[in-house]
Design a protein around this motif. Sequence first.
Motif, mmCIF file in Angstrom:
data_model
loop_
_atom_site.group_PDB
_atom_site.id
_atom_site.type_symbol
_atom_site.label_atom_id
_atom_site.label_comp_id
_atom_site.label_asym_id
_atom_site.label_seq_id
_atom_site.Cartn_x
_atom_site.Cartn_y
_atom_site.Cartn_z
ATOM 1 N N VAL A 217 35.272 -29.246 7.942
ATOM 2 C CA VAL A 217 35.363 -30.551 7.260
ATOM 3 C C VAL A 217 36.521 -31.399 7.668
ATOM 4 C CG1 VAL A 217 36.893 -29.664 5.294
ATOM 5 C CG2 VAL A 217 35.245 -31.299 4.929
ATOM 6 N N GLN A 218 36.167 -32.802 7.570
ATOM 7 C CA GLN A 218 37.476 -33.626 7.916
ATOM 8 C C GLN A 218 38.498 -33.568 6.832
ATOM 9 O OE1 GLN A 218 35.726 -37.410 8.993
ATOM 10 N NE2 GLN A 218 35.588 -36.862 11.165
ATOM 11 N N ALA A 219 39.619 -34.069 7.200
ATOM 12 C CA ALA A 219 40.745 -34.121 6.070
ATOM 13 C C ALA A 219 40.157 -35.168 5.079
ATOM 14 C CB ALA A 219 41.926 -34.734 6.954
ATOM 15 N N GLY A 220 40.731 -34.932 3.863
ATOM 16 C CA GLY A 220 39.993 -35.544 2.656
ATOM 17 C C GLY A 220 38.814 -35.138 2.299
ATOM 18 N N GLY A 221 38.018 -34.144 2.849
ATOM 19 C CA GLY A 221 36.776 -33.991 2.254
ATOM 20 C C GLY A 221 36.735 -32.878 1.362
ATOM 21 N N SER A 222 35.802 -32.216 1.069
ATOM 22 C CA SER A 222 35.460 -31.028 -0.110
ATOM 23 C C SER A 222 34.667 -30.078 0.414
ATOM 24 C CB SER A 222 34.819 -31.735 -1.400
ATOM 25 O OG SER A 222 35.714 -32.676 -1.799
ATOM 26 N N LEU A 223 34.920 -28.721 -0.029
ATOM 27 C CA LEU A 223 34.074 -27.574 0.373
ATOM 28 C C LEU A 223 34.205 -27.041 -0.909
ATOM 29 C CD1 LEU A 223 35.068 -26.277 3.815
ATOM 30 C CD2 LEU A 223 32.843 -27.400 3.303
ATOM 31 N N ARG A 224 32.884 -26.185 -0.954
ATOM 32 C CA ARG A 224 32.882 -25.347 -2.453
ATOM 33 C C ARG A 224 32.509 -23.705 -1.953
ATOM 34 N NH1 ARG A 224 32.283 -25.796 -7.961
ATOM 35 N NH2 ARG A 224 30.744 -24.184 -8.896
ATOM 36 N N PRO A 225 33.426 -23.033 -1.282
ATOM 37 C CA PRO A 225 32.759 -21.666 -0.974
ATOM 38 C C PRO A 225 32.544 -20.662 -2.314
ATOM 39 C CG PRO A 225 35.382 -21.934 -0.651
ATOM 40 C CD PRO A 225 34.884 -23.230 -1.061
ATOM 41 N N SER A 226 31.865 -19.949 -2.050
ATOM 42 C CA SER A 226 31.226 -19.135 -3.184
ATOM 43 C C SER A 226 31.211 -17.553 -3.079
ATOM 44 C CB SER A 226 29.741 -19.348 -3.640
ATOM 45 O OG SER A 226 29.361 -18.738 -4.919
ATOM 46 N N CYS A 227 31.460 -16.791 -3.919
ATOM 47 C CA CYS A 227 31.477 -15.297 -3.665
ATOM 48 C C CYS A 227 30.411 -14.636 -4.591
ATOM 49 C CB CYS A 227 32.943 -14.965 -4.049
ATOM 50 S SG CYS A 227 32.819 -13.102 -3.910
ATOM 51 N N ALA A 228 29.540 -14.064 -3.910
ATOM 52 C CA ALA A 228 28.532 -13.162 -4.614
ATOM 53 C C ALA A 228 28.849 -11.814 -4.847
ATOM 54 C CB ALA A 228 26.966 -13.430 -3.969
ATOM 55 N N ALA A 229 28.680 -11.271 -6.257
ATOM 56 C CA ALA A 229 29.047 -9.825 -6.438
ATOM 57 C C ALA A 229 27.910 -9.130 -6.741
ATOM 58 C CB ALA A 229 30.097 -9.910 -7.401
ATOM 59 N N SER A 230 27.897 -7.756 -6.078
ATOM 60 C CA SER A 230 26.970 -6.761 -6.787
ATOM 61 C C SER A 230 27.479 -6.119 -7.625
ATOM 62 C CB SER A 230 26.428 -5.970 -5.609
ATOM 63 O OG SER A 230 27.374 -5.358 -4.721
ATOM 64 N N GLY A 231 26.896 -5.437 -8.473
ATOM 65 C CA GLY A 231 27.372 -4.104 -9.625
ATOM 66 C C GLY A 231 27.274 -4.789 -10.914
ATOM 67 N N ARG A 232 26.929 -3.887 -11.707
ATOM 68 C CA ARG A 232 26.890 -4.449 -13.354
ATOM 69 C C ARG A 232 28.156 -4.668 -13.893
ATOM 70 N NH1 ARG A 232 22.655 0.262 -15.301
ATOM 71 N NH2 ARG A 232 20.982 -0.145 -13.788
ATOM 72 N N THR A 233 29.276 -4.489 -13.426
ATOM 73 C CA THR A 233 30.519 -4.533 -13.923
ATOM 74 C C THR A 233 31.281 -5.670 -13.557
ATOM 75 O OG1 THR A 233 31.589 -3.074 -12.362
ATOM 76 C CG2 THR A 233 30.700 -1.859 -14.434
ATOM 77 N N PHE A 234 30.432 -6.738 -12.912
ATOM 78 C CA PHE A 234 31.266 -8.039 -12.463
ATOM 79 C C PHE A 234 31.967 -8.663 -13.591
ATOM 80 C CE2 PHE A 234 32.139 -11.659 -10.048
ATOM 81 C CZ PHE A 234 31.813 -12.430 -10.722
ATOM 82 N N SER A 235 31.667 -8.841 -14.747
ATOM 83 C CA SER A 235 32.097 -9.337 -15.722
ATOM 84 C C SER A 235 33.299 -8.694 -16.308
ATOM 85 C CB SER A 235 31.002 -9.758 -16.931
ATOM 86 O OG SER A 235 30.759 -8.491 -17.555
ATOM 87 N N SER A 236 33.502 -7.666 -15.839
ATOM 88 C CA SER A 236 34.851 -7.012 -16.621
ATOM 89 C C SER A 236 36.101 -7.026 -15.603
ATOM 90 C CB SER A 236 34.323 -5.357 -16.761
ATOM 91 O OG SER A 236 34.242 -4.729 -15.676
ATOM 92 N N TYR A 237 35.705 -7.655 -14.463
ATOM 93 C CA TYR A 237 36.849 -8.124 -13.448
ATOM 94 C C TYR A 237 37.443 -9.268 -13.395
ATOM 95 C CZ TYR A 237 35.730 -3.471 -11.248
ATOM 96 O OH TYR A 237 35.387 -2.146 -11.010
ATOM 97 N N ALA A 238 38.786 -9.274 -13.201
ATOM 98 C CA ALA A 238 39.402 -10.643 -12.963
ATOM 99 C C ALA A 238 39.078 -10.943 -11.463
ATOM 100 C CB ALA A 238 40.951 -10.466 -13.375
ATOM 101 N N MET A 239 38.968 -12.181 -11.128
ATOM 102 C CA MET A 239 38.431 -12.793 -9.653
ATOM 103 C C MET A 239 39.566 -13.510 -9.383
ATOM 104 S SD MET A 239 35.596 -10.791 -8.866
ATOM 105 C CE MET A 239 35.163 -11.778 -7.561
ATOM 106 N N ALA A 240 39.734 -13.628 -7.822
ATOM 107 C CA ALA A 240 40.572 -14.319 -7.219
ATOM 108 C C ALA A 240 40.043 -14.811 -5.820
ATOM 109 C CB ALA A 240 41.884 -13.611 -7.237
ATOM 110 N N TRP A 241 40.798 -15.796 -5.468
ATOM 111 C CA TRP A 241 40.733 -16.376 -3.879
ATOM 112 C C TRP A 241 42.274 -16.207 -3.454
ATOM 113 C CZ3 TRP A 241 36.242 -17.560 -1.465
ATOM 114 C CH2 TRP A 241 35.305 -17.659 -2.350
ATOM 115 N N PHE A 242 42.138 -15.654 -2.147
ATOM 116 C CA PHE A 242 43.313 -15.539 -1.138
ATOM 117 C C PHE A 242 42.820 -16.570 0.034
ATOM 118 C CE2 PHE A 242 46.511 -12.833 -3.324
ATOM 119 C CZ PHE A 242 45.698 -12.292 -4.532
ATOM 120 N N ARG A 243 43.860 -16.554 0.727
ATOM 121 C CA ARG A 243 43.491 -17.247 2.056
ATOM 122 C C ARG A 243 44.471 -16.706 3.033
ATOM 123 N NH1 ARG A 243 45.006 -23.681 1.171
ATOM 124 N NH2 ARG A 243 47.374 -23.433 1.072
#
Length: 122
Positions: A12-38
Amino acid sequence: QVQLVESGGGLVQAGGSLRPSCAASGRTFSSYAMAWFRQPPGKERKFVAAISWSGGSTYYADSLKGRFTISRDNAKNTVALQMNSLKPDDTAVYYCAAGPLVRNVPGDYDYWGQGTQVTVSS
């Protein structure tokens, strides 16, 4: 056990936007804290944002507040990172992570995705 798969990175060019997403498998997803690192090329992995298991609390790296927004959908087992006003310095591989508590240290997270590349051109 949670498996994480990121998508939605890109160029993307400077000033633009992106929306990365993360899909999780497993029934216990809702019990976890989630984070993004780079991780920029040749540099260490750093905290971007985190969200509590309910989505009721969010935390951001100070330098990114106001430009990045983390969100989650427990019904769909997904977490997303809305990134606006992107700068070349935002270029990095972006990783999502799952852990028991909201933390800003990579070692406190138990599960990691493979990463998605975000490149911001000037």
